[in-house]
Design a protein around this motif. Structure first.
Motif: not given
Length: 344
Positions: A24-43
């Protein structure tokens, strides 16, 4: 019906699942990092396409490429740059003919006198002073000339450091150690400001050649250590075998030691060439308007004040492109040398 083409995809998905989503912890951290990277790339993508003002680049492309070279003569540096890019394409994708492979090195070496002739002029071309050179043209010229001069100088220094004569070994060791201990900017200042003081009255060296001389002195010390590492990697049995065949010391060095040392040191030599290409940007501090110097002069224009991000992103892309071309060419050369060694 089961599709065998889906097997690699399933294996890849299982590896990602095991790596990123084991609990669960790895899943939450991975989703959070993927979300940040996606937002940075999109902006970033949104800013590059819709918000950035690329007029500072598009309206100054000749300036980035040729500096203040006369506009009616800019076909000359353009011809030289196109010849370099064409030769790169031939090297990577050209036919594997014996004639091409035999004359490829000569073609690369001949691009330097060709570039000097096109830039300086004379013999039918209008002479252009070196103070009018700039931009990408000057960056490539500094890199090419410094690399061509520093490689043989570095090989000689490496051989001298391996010499059995104590005086020669000591002098070369002191030179290499001193050069590696001095910052490059200090060597460049020496080349631009102090070299004219040591020249006899009436003899002048223009600023471009002073910069090339300073780069050569600095880079050759690092090349010498790279080549020395290649020499030390050659087993003594190779030298003994060459000696038993009747080769003298000069022949052993020329036909056995140097070719193998250069092949071993090629990745390190590639790093030196790429680093030299990037370090030419230091000349902007000393008044030579190479690629970075052109960018700074454009930013001083009241029309483009404040557009730092666009200019430096553009310069970063240009540096990345040419450094990548150099790395790909070196990798291609390394593969060719490996194939030739296996065939031999």
């Amino acid at each position: 019906m089961f599709n065998k083409n889906l097997i690699p995809i399933k294996i890849f998905c299982n590896k990602i699942k095991k790596t990123l989503f084991t609990n669960l912890i790895n899943t939450i951290v991975s989703i959070f990092i993927i979300l940040i990277i996606s937002l940075v790339c999109l902006n970033t993508f949104k800013w590059l396409i819709f918000n950035a003002n690329w007029k500072v680049v598009t309206s100054n492309l000749p300036l980035y490429a040729f500096g203040s070279f006369p506009s009616n003569q800019q076909w000359r540096p353009a011809t030289w740059i196109i010849s370099l890019l064409s030769l790169s394409i031939v090297t990577l994708f050209g036919p594997d003919w014996k004639f091409v492979r035999k004359n490829l090195l000569l073609a690369w070496i001949s691009t330097i006198p060709l570039g000097l002739y096109l830039l300086y002029g004379g013999l039918g071309l209008t002479p252009v002073m070196s103070r009018h050179w700039g931009g990408l043209t000057l960056t490539i010229l500094l890199t090419a000339c410094s690399s061509l001069l520093s490689l043989p100088f570095g090989i000689v220094l490496a051989l001298c450091r391996q010499s059995s004569l104590p005086l020669i070994q000591k002098i070369s060791s002191i030179y290499i150690d001193v050069m590696r201990a001095i910052p490059l900017i200090a060597v460049l200042f020496f080349g631009q400001l102090l070299i004219p003081l040591f020249l006899p009255i009436g003899i002048e060296i223009d600023r471009v050649w002073r910069a090339i001389f300073a780069f050569t002195l600095f880079v050759s010390a690092y090349i010498a250590e790279d080549v020395r590492g290649g020499l030390q990697a050659i087993p003594n049995t190779q030298i003994e075998a060459a000696t038993s065949l009747g080769l003298n010391q000069y022949q052993v060095t020329k036909f056995v030691l140097i070719p193998q040392a250069l092949r071993i040191a090629l990745p390190a030599l590639t790093n030196q060439s790429i680093g030299l290409f990037q370090n030419t940007s230091l000349m902007a501090i000393l008044g030579l308007v190479e690629l970075l110097g052109i960018g700074r002069s454009i930013l001083a224009n009241p029309e483009f004040i404040g557009q730092y991000i666009e200019v430096y992103i553009w310069l970063a892309c240009v540096y990345w492109l040419f450094c990548t071309i150099m790395a790909v060419l070196a990798r291609h050369l390394e593969q060719r040398m490996r194939i030739n060694k296996e065939n031999f």
